[in-house]
Design an enzyme around this catalytic site. Structure first.
Site, PDB file in Angstrom:
ATOM      1  N   HIS A 511       0.746  -1.261  -0.047  1.00  0.00           N
ATOM      2  CA  HIS A 511      -0.079   0.042  -0.021  1.00  0.00           C
ATOM      3  C   HIS A 511       0.919   1.264  -0.039  1.00  0.00           C
ATOM      4  CE1 HIS A 511      -3.524  -2.420   1.915  1.00  0.00           C
ATOM      5  NE2 HIS A 511      -3.696  -2.551   0.467  1.00  0.00           N
ATOM      6  N   HIS A 555      -6.763   0.206   3.506  1.00  0.00           N
ATOM      7  CA  HIS A 555      -6.152   0.093   1.948  1.00  0.00           C
ATOM      8  C   HIS A 555      -6.381   1.305   1.288  1.00  0.00           C
ATOM      9  CE1 HIS A 555      -6.869  -4.283   2.617  1.00  0.00           C
ATOM     10  NE2 HIS A 555      -7.174  -3.910   3.731  1.00  0.00           N
TER      11      HIS A 555
HETATM   12  C1  LIG Z   1      -1.683  -7.333  -4.557  1.00  0.00           C
HETATM   13  C2  LIG Z   1      -2.196  -5.759  -3.846  1.00  0.00           C
HETATM   14  C3  LIG Z   1      -3.378  -5.883  -3.519  1.00  0.00           C
HETATM   15  C4  LIG Z   1      -4.058  -4.541  -3.154  1.00  0.00           C
HETATM   16  N1  LIG Z   1      -5.292  -4.789  -2.571  1.00  0.00           N
HETATM   17  C5  LIG Z   1      -5.966  -3.625  -2.247  1.00  0.00           C
HETATM   18  C6  LIG Z   1      -7.279  -3.751  -1.881  1.00  0.00           C
HETATM   19  O1  LIG Z   1      -7.793  -4.734  -1.473  1.00  0.00           O
HETATM   20  N2  LIG Z   1      -8.101  -2.656  -1.551  1.00  0.00           N
HETATM   21  C7  LIG Z   1      -7.411  -1.481  -1.867  1.00  0.00           C
HETATM   22  O2  LIG Z   1      -7.967  -0.268  -1.675  1.00  0.00           O
HETATM   23  N3  LIG Z   1      -6.397  -1.192  -2.332  1.00  0.00           N
HETATM   24  C8  LIG Z   1      -5.557  -2.438  -2.544  1.00  0.00           C
HETATM   25  N4  LIG Z   1      -4.307  -2.049  -3.074  1.00  0.00           N
HETATM   26  C9  LIG Z   1      -3.664  -1.180  -3.338  1.00  0.00           C
HETATM   27  C10 LIG Z   1      -4.335  -0.217  -4.458  1.00  0.00           C
HETATM   28  O3  LIG Z   1      -4.761  -0.762  -5.703  1.00  0.00           O
HETATM   29  C11 LIG Z   1      -3.336   0.846  -4.956  1.00  0.00           C
HETATM   30  O4  LIG Z   1      -2.780   1.858  -3.738  1.00  0.00           O
HETATM   31  C12 LIG Z   1      -4.071   1.908  -6.085  1.00  0.00           C
HETATM   32  O5  LIG Z   1      -4.269   1.103  -7.135  1.00  0.00           O
HETATM   33  C13 LIG Z   1      -3.145   2.911  -6.262  1.00  0.00           C
HETATM   34  O6  LIG Z   1      -3.502   3.856  -7.221  1.00  0.00           O
HETATM   35  P1  LIG Z   1      -2.607   4.552  -8.370  1.00  0.00           P
HETATM   36  O7  LIG Z   1      -3.722   5.346  -9.133  1.00  0.00           O
HETATM   37  O8  LIG Z   1      -1.828   5.286  -7.521  1.00  0.00           O
HETATM   38  O9  LIG Z   1      -1.596   3.737  -8.908  1.00  0.00           O
HETATM   39  P2  LIG Z   1      -1.654   2.300  -9.908  1.00  0.00           P
HETATM   40  O10 LIG Z   1      -3.177   1.760  -9.600  1.00  0.00           O
HETATM   41  O11 LIG Z   1      -0.532   1.337  -9.598  1.00  0.00           O
HETATM   42  O12 LIG Z   1      -1.912   2.838 -11.487  1.00  0.00           O
HETATM   43  C14 LIG Z   1      -0.600   3.239 -12.087  1.00  0.00           C
HETATM   44  C15 LIG Z   1      -0.638   2.974 -13.561  1.00  0.00           C
HETATM   45  O13 LIG Z   1       0.383   3.654 -14.236  1.00  0.00           O
HETATM   46  C16 LIG Z   1       1.139   2.776 -15.443  1.00  0.00           C
HETATM   47  N5  LIG Z   1       2.234   3.391 -15.346  1.00  0.00           N
HETATM   48  C17 LIG Z   1       3.189   3.237 -14.381  1.00  0.00           C
HETATM   49  N6  LIG Z   1       4.412   3.732 -14.996  1.00  0.00           N
HETATM   50  C18 LIG Z   1       4.151   4.005 -16.255  1.00  0.00           C
HETATM   51  C19 LIG Z   1       4.853   4.627 -17.322  1.00  0.00           C
HETATM   52  N7  LIG Z   1       6.014   4.692 -17.272  1.00  0.00           N
HETATM   53  N8  LIG Z   1       4.167   4.749 -18.507  1.00  0.00           N
HETATM   54  C20 LIG Z   1       2.698   4.466 -18.700  1.00  0.00           C
HETATM   55  N9  LIG Z   1       2.163   3.896 -17.740  1.00  0.00           N
HETATM   56  C21 LIG Z   1       2.718   4.058 -16.473  1.00  0.00           C
HETATM   57  C22 LIG Z   1       0.859   1.403 -14.594  1.00  0.00           C
HETATM   58  O14 LIG Z   1       0.746   0.496 -15.576  1.00  0.00           O
HETATM   59  C23 LIG Z   1      -0.460   1.510 -13.767  1.00  0.00           C
HETATM   60  O15 LIG Z   1      -1.490   1.295 -14.775  1.00  0.00           O
HETATM   61  C24 LIG Z   1      -3.382  -3.436  -3.331  1.00  0.00           C
HETATM   62  C25 LIG Z   1      -2.150  -3.376  -3.990  1.00  0.00           C
HETATM   63  C26 LIG Z   1      -1.601  -4.549  -4.562  1.00  0.00           C
HETATM   64  C27 LIG Z   1      -0.296  -4.674  -5.036  1.00  0.00           C
END
Ligand SMILES: Cc1cc2nc3c(=O)[nH]c(=O)nc-3n(C[C@H](O)[C@H](O)[C@H](O)COP(=O)(O)OP(=O)(O)OC[C@H]3O[C@@H](n4cnc5c(N)ncnc54)[C@H](O)[C@@H]3O)c2cc1C
Ligand SMILES: *[C@@H]1O[C@H](CO)[C@@H](O)[C@H](O)[C@H]1NC(C)=O
Ligand SMILES: *[C@@H]1O[C@H](CO)[C@@H](O)[C@H](O)[C@H]1NC(C)=O
Ligand SMILES: *[C@@H]1O[C@H](CO)[C@@H](O)[C@H](O)[C@H]1NC(C)=O
Ligand SMILES: *[C@@H]1O[C@H](CO)[C@@H](O)[C@H](O)[C@H]1NC(C)=O
Ligand SMILES: *[C@@H]1O[C@H](CO)[C@@H](O)[C@H](O)[C@H]1NC(C)=O
Ligand SMILES: *[C@@H]1O[C@H](CO)[C@@H](O)[C@H](O)[C@H]1NC(C)=O
Ligand SMILES: *[C@@H]1O[C@H](CO)[C@@H](O)[C@H](O)[C@H]1NC(C)=O
Ligand SMILES: *[C@@H]1O[C@H](CO)[C@@H](O)[C@H](O)[C@H]1NC(C)=O
Ligand SMILES: CC(=O)N[C@H]1CO[C@H](CO)[C@@H](O)[C@@H]1O
Length: 576
Positions: A511, A555
């Site tokens: 997280h 989460h």
């Molecule tokens: C195994 C696991 C289980 C989890 N379970 C839960 C849960 O049950 N409930 C909950 O609330 N949270 C959970 N989380 C956490 C939650 O999913 C994340 O905190 C959340 O998705 C973060 O959102 P974000 O938009 O910051 O990043 P992300 O969802 O990681 O999205 C970032 C995106 O950017 C893209 N990206 C990255 N670098 C580049 C680049 N250079 N060029 C183009 N694209 C790029 C990636 O491919 C990705 O699609 C879990 C996480 C994991 C790893």
């Protein structure tokens, strides 16, 4: 569909692209985009979706991973442990002595929807005081829990569970949104024998009360889990909730997948302030830079807690000295980029127990899910969660400042699971570690995975708190119903020995936040201002988990959705 699209393209002059572009060659880089969003997780998908509601904004969303709408392991909640590696970044954490130099995986989604397409689907807002701490850190009171309530509702659409089980008395309907984008539901399955035993603990042990709704901002006790699963029996992700068919068909939104962003580039310089509105992209497999595309208004980075600082550092935005040492030409000195990685620390607290769980016939379950979208595969892993605090009389609170954001913020979450063969227990999570790790570059090659130090067990309180968490788990499970820990007993094992066990057993909570933290508008600390604009440059904002200054006691997908909903308003406000 295709005809519609042709029709709208013809109507608006032909240069607006509106479809999922499968690779960079399909992008016309001369298109006039107002906004370019990088990354399609809860941060990026939300912002791209909301901004493209405005017909005057032409939006490009770039995602490194594929679009895999039809992938069954992503869609069927109960198959989430089987999601193949092609939808994941293959990061491993830097081995550190604090965890006996073990090499641990750090999973992130590499697919449209980002990590919300592969995560555990728990819908958990965290504690009210977590958000209040964002307000205190930034000096912007609109980040407070109370002020953000409209955004929680804009994001959430609470629905009946798949199969329609009656969930009265398992949550507080007054707390929930019913008109938002992400489907949220209570468990589809009735309480099993294991769940019933856990529920019975609340009647016998005052330390563990039944708590009606874990999303009121101060959860304490045993609660029913809420999950991002629709009435349709499928995962509700940033891709399904914010980039569904009607959004994809907007002429003002182009979604480009399978395209890896390498850097953001200065477009021009106004009075010495660099304008960063150009996005450079390449092919991750061949490691070639393919081109660039420029936004007229803003570039919004949403690559997540690893991807966003990596792009900034590759671009020369970070600690000038560290960048020069890697051979990267610095364009703006922001020492906190990539610093401050703050995560949950976890360990399995498992027990021998005399409970009998129903045996699931996996073939029948898959058939039922395929035919009717009901049955065991509409469930996440578990149905109940335990939230608790370190007891007031524990030496931990005498020896260290309270690590939580407030007196009603839990210190622990125990994800209660019935494993096979009479083994049950909890996935114990310490929610408020003060340990700070980092995302740093290995080299000047933008295609190389960064180094990720998740700081697990790096502060003395991490060990002390997790030890207390094992005691709590033991008290919970050694009620009249369940028994015998399969870990060293923290009450009888010498502290040093228990610590050695933890250093071999603890892992990441997955997280991570904080690698491009928001902070007060003035001052050198942090990476973005309270409106999420990268400090000291123009045209660049960050909307993802990396801006969250401290890991929430829950989460992390909901905090990111909520901050992205507000960010969309902030961005619209800047260009009204
Ligand atoms: C195994 C696991 C289980 C989890 N379970 C839960 C849960 O049950 N409930 C909950 O609330 N949270 C959970 N989380 C956490 C939650 O999913 C994340 O905190 C959340 O998705 C973060 O959102 P974000 O938009 O910051 O990043 P992300 O969802 O990681 O999205 C970032 C995106 O950017 C893209 N990206 C990255 N670098 C580049 C680049 N250079 N060029 C183009 N694209 C790029 C990636 O491919 C990705 O699609 C879990 C996480 C994991 C790893
Ligand atoms: C996922 O997407 C990739 C790239 O677009 C494609 O090669 C693959 O066949 C897709 N897989 C599924 C299961 O849809
Ligand atoms: C991770 O590994 C899998 C399997 O080798 C691969 O398909 C996938 O593309 C890799 N992910 C990234 C982001 O390179
Ligand atoms: C971990 O690695 C460090 C540095 O290589 C070494 O000094 C230390 O002994 C190792 N610790 C363990 C427990 O293996
Ligand atoms: C839980 O408690 C109820 C009533 O107190 C009892 O009938 C039931 O058998 C208990 N269930 C389990 C699994 O112990
Ligand atoms: C952007 O791409 C164009 C070609 O499409 C190239 O001429 C230009 O040099 C690139 N700009 C930068 C800053 O790399
Ligand atoms: C699907 O639902 C129908 C109608 O209720 C039922 O007859 C059928 O057995 C179900 N299929 C499976 C595989 O459970
Ligand atoms: C623990 O202390 C806090 C703060 O002093 C107080 O609000 C709380 O009620 C106490 N908890 C218990 C279980 O006594
Ligand atoms: C804390 O209080 C509980 C309940 O009163 C008691 O059982 C326990 O022994 C106390 N622990 C310490 C460390 O004093
Ligand atoms: C900026 C832009 O491309 N705007 C177009 C968005 O789509 C509407 C129709 O839905 C057009 O009218 C706009 O010109």
């Amino acid at each position: 569909m295709f005809l519609n699209r042709l029709f709208s393209l013809a109507l608006i002059g032909g240069w607006v692209q509106a479809k999922v572009l499968q690779n960079a060659a399909e992008l016309d880089t001369s298109t006039k985009f107002d906004f370019i969003v990088v990354g399609s997780g809860p941060g990026g998908a939300t912002v791209a979706s909301r901004l493209s509601e405005n017909h005057q904004f032409n939006v490009l969303l770039i995602e490194a991973g594929p679009d895999n709408e039809s992938e069954e392991t992503i869609r069927a909640p109960g198959l989430f442990m089987q999601i193949p590696p092609m939808f994941q970044w293959n990061y491993t954490l830097t081995a550190t002595p604090a965890v006996n130099n073990r090499t641990l995986d750090y999973t992130r989604g590499y697919v449209l929807g980002g990590t919300s397409s592969i995560n555990g689907m728990v819908y958990s807002r965290g504690a009210a005081d977590d958000y209040n701490s964002w307000a205190a850190t930034t000096g912007d009171s609109d980040w407070k829990w109370d002020a953000l309530q409209p955004y929680f509702r804009k994001n959430e659409r609470l629905v009946a569970p798949p199969g329609g089980r009656d969930v009265t008395g398992e949550y507080d309907p007054r707390l929930h949104g019913t008109n938002g984008r992400v489907f949220v539901s209570l468990p589809a399955q009735d309480a099993t024998d294991f769940d019933q035993r856990c529920l019975n603990v609340t009647a016998n042990q005052p330390e563990f009360p039944f708590y009606l709704d874990m999303n009121d901002g101060r959860p304490n006790g045993l609660t029913w889990q809420q999950v991002t699963i629709g009435r349709n029996g499928e995962r509700s992700s940033a891709a399904t909730a914010y980039l569904g068919p009607s959004v994809r068909s907007r002429p003002n939104l182009s979604i480009l997948v399978n395209t890896y962003v390498t850097r953001v580039l200065p477009t021009s310089s106004k009075k010495g302030t660099p304008s960063i509105r150009t996005v450079e992209f390449g092919d991750k497999v061949t490691r070639n830079i393919l081109g660039n595309v420029t936004a007229s208004k803003e570039v919004i980075l949403a690559g997540g807690v690893v991807g966003t600082p990596q792009i900034l550092l590759n671009s020369g935005i970070g600690d000038t000295v560290e960048l020069r040492n890697l051979g990267i030409n610095p364009i703006h000195d922001l020492p906190d980029v990539g610093k401050g990685l703050n995560d949950h620390h976890s360990a399995a607290a498992i027990f021998n127990a005399n409970t009998q769980e129903p045996i699931v016939d996996s073939d029948a379950a898959l058939l039922e899910w395929r035919q009717n979208k009901t049955g065991p595969l509409t469930n996440a892993m578990n149905r109940l969660l335990l939230w608790s605090r370190i007891p007031n009389n524990s030496s931990v609170l005498a020896n260290y400042p309270d690590p939580a954001s407030g007196p009603h913020t839990p210190h622990f979450e125990v994800i209660l699971v019935a494993l096979a063969n009479g083994i049950t227990g909890g996935f114990l999570v310490f929610l408020n570690s003060p340990s700070k790790g980092s995302v740093t570059l290995r080299s000047s090659n933008p295609f190389e995975d960064p180094l990720i130090d998740d700081a697990i067990l790096q502060s003395p309180i991490d060990v002390a708190a997790l030890t207390e968490g094992f005691r709590i788990s033991k008290r919970f499970f050694s009620g009249p119903y369940l028994a015998s820990p399969l870990f060293p007993d923290p009450d009888t094992t010498p502290a040093a020995e228990f610590e050695a066990f933890l250093r071999q057993a603890a892992g990441t909570g997955s997280h991570g936040v904080g690698t491009a933290a928001m902070s007060k508008k003035s001052g050198k600390a942090g990476v973005v201002d309270p409106r999420l604009r990268v400090k000291g440059v123009e045209g660049l904002r960050i909307v993802d988990a990396s801006v969250i200054p401290r890991v929430p006691a829950g989460h992390t997908q909901v905090p990111v959705y909520v901050l992205a909903e507000r960010a969309a308003d902030l961005i619209r406000g800047s260009w009204a």
